[in-house]
Design a protein around this motif. Structure first.
Motif: not given
Length: 245
Positions: A18-47
Motif C-alpha cells: 500500500s505504501l509503495s502504491l501510494a508513493r508512486a501515485v504521489a510522485d507523479a501527481a504534481p501537475g496533473l489537471a485533476c484531483d486525486l483520491l485513494v481509498c485503501p482498506p481501513a487497516t492501512v489508512i493511517r500509514p
C-alpha cells in the motif's frame, strides 16, 4: 470544476504494498489537471495518510458505520476514519448494497454520520444488469438518489452500472451520457440549485484504454476506479486522460 479520479482499493493491500502504491501515485501527481483520491482498506489508512501528507493526493475510507462508537463489532466509524487520516469516504457501493444488504435508508444515515465527522461522502448508485435489460435503470437510480442523499447533501455521486464492475464491460458513451444527464436532473430536482455543483463520477471497468472517451462525456466529473487503481501506471494514465490532464 476539476475532475476527480478516486481509487477504490477494496480489500487489497498490506502495509508495504500500500505504501509503495501510494508513493508512486504521489510522485507523479504534481501537475496533473485533476484531483486525486485513494481509498485503501481501513487497516492501512493511517500509514498511507502519513505517507501522502503534504502531497496533493487525498485519502478516504471505503465505508463507515452510522454511529460514532458503541457495541458494533468489526465496524469502523466515520470519526475513526477521520482520526486515521481520511478526509473522504465511499458509501453505498454496490458491493456493500449487494453483499451486506445495505438499503438507501442506511446509506443516507451513513452520509449523515460521515458529514458529521468532517468527511466528504462519495455515494454510489447504479443498476443491476437485469434492471437495465428491463428498461428500469432510471427508475432504480432515481430511487437510490432520492433515498440515499439527504436534502442538504454536498458530497459526490458515483454512477456505477453494477454489471460493468470488474467485468471489463462498459456502457456505450451514449448510455453514460444519458445516465449522467438523468442523474444531474435528479440532483437538481432533489437538492435544488446545489445539485448543479455535485460532481458525478463514472465507475465500472474504467481503464487507460477507455478513460479519455469516458472523461469527455458531458456531466462526467471524474471516475471511481477499482482494479486499475491497484496499478500506479494505470491509475495515473486514467488521471492524465481527464480534461487537460
Amino acid at each position: 470544476m476539476r475532475q476527480l479520479i478516486a481509487g477504490n482499493w477494496k480489500m487489497n493491500g498490506l502495509v508495504a504494498d500500500s505504501l509503495s502504491l501510494a508513493r508512486a501515485v504521489a510522485d507523479a501527481a504534481p501537475g496533473l489537471a485533476c484531483d486525486l483520491l485513494v481509498c485503501p482498506p481501513a487497516t492501512v489508512i493511517r500509514p498511507v495518510a502519513e505517507a501522502l501528507a503534504g502531497s496533493v493526493v487525498a485519502v478516504g475510507g471505503q465505508d463507515c458505520h452510522t454511529h460514532a462508537n458503541g457495541a458494533h463489532t468489526g465496524d469502523v466509524s466515520a470519526a475513526m476514519l477521520r482520526d486515521a487520516g481520511a478526509a473522504w469516504v465511499i458509501l453505498g457501493h454496490s458491493e456493500r448494497r449487494t453483499d451486506h444488504g445495505e438499503t438507501d435508508t442506511l446509506v443516507r444515515a451513513k452520509v449523515a454520520a460521515a458529514v458529521g465527522a468532517g468527511l466528504t461522502p462519495i455515494v454510489c448508485v447504479g443498476e443491476l444488469e437485469a434492471e437495465r435489460l428491463a428498461g428500469r435503470e432510471q427508475e432504480v437510480v432515481g430511487r437510490q438518489i432520492r433515498g440515499s442523499l439527504p436534502e442538504d447533501f454536498a458530497g459526490v455521486v458515483a454512477y456505477e452500472p453494477v454489471w460493468a464492475i470488474g467485468t471489463g464491460r462498459t456502457p456505450t458513451e451514449a448510455d453514460v451520457a444519458a445516465m449522467h444527464g438523468f442523474i444531474r436532473a435528479e440532483l437538481v430536482a432533489h437538492l435544488g440549485e446545489r445539485g448543479q455543483s455535485v460532481r458525478i463520477l463514472y465507475g465500472g471497468s474504467v481503464k487507460p484504454s477507455n478513460a479519455a472517451a469516458l472523461m469527455a462525456v458531458p456531466e462526467v466529473g471524474g471516475a471511481l476506479v477499482g482494479g486499475a487503481s491497484l496499478v500506479a501506471a494505470d491509475f495515473l494514465a486514467i488521471a492524465r486522460a481527464t480534461h487537460g490532464g
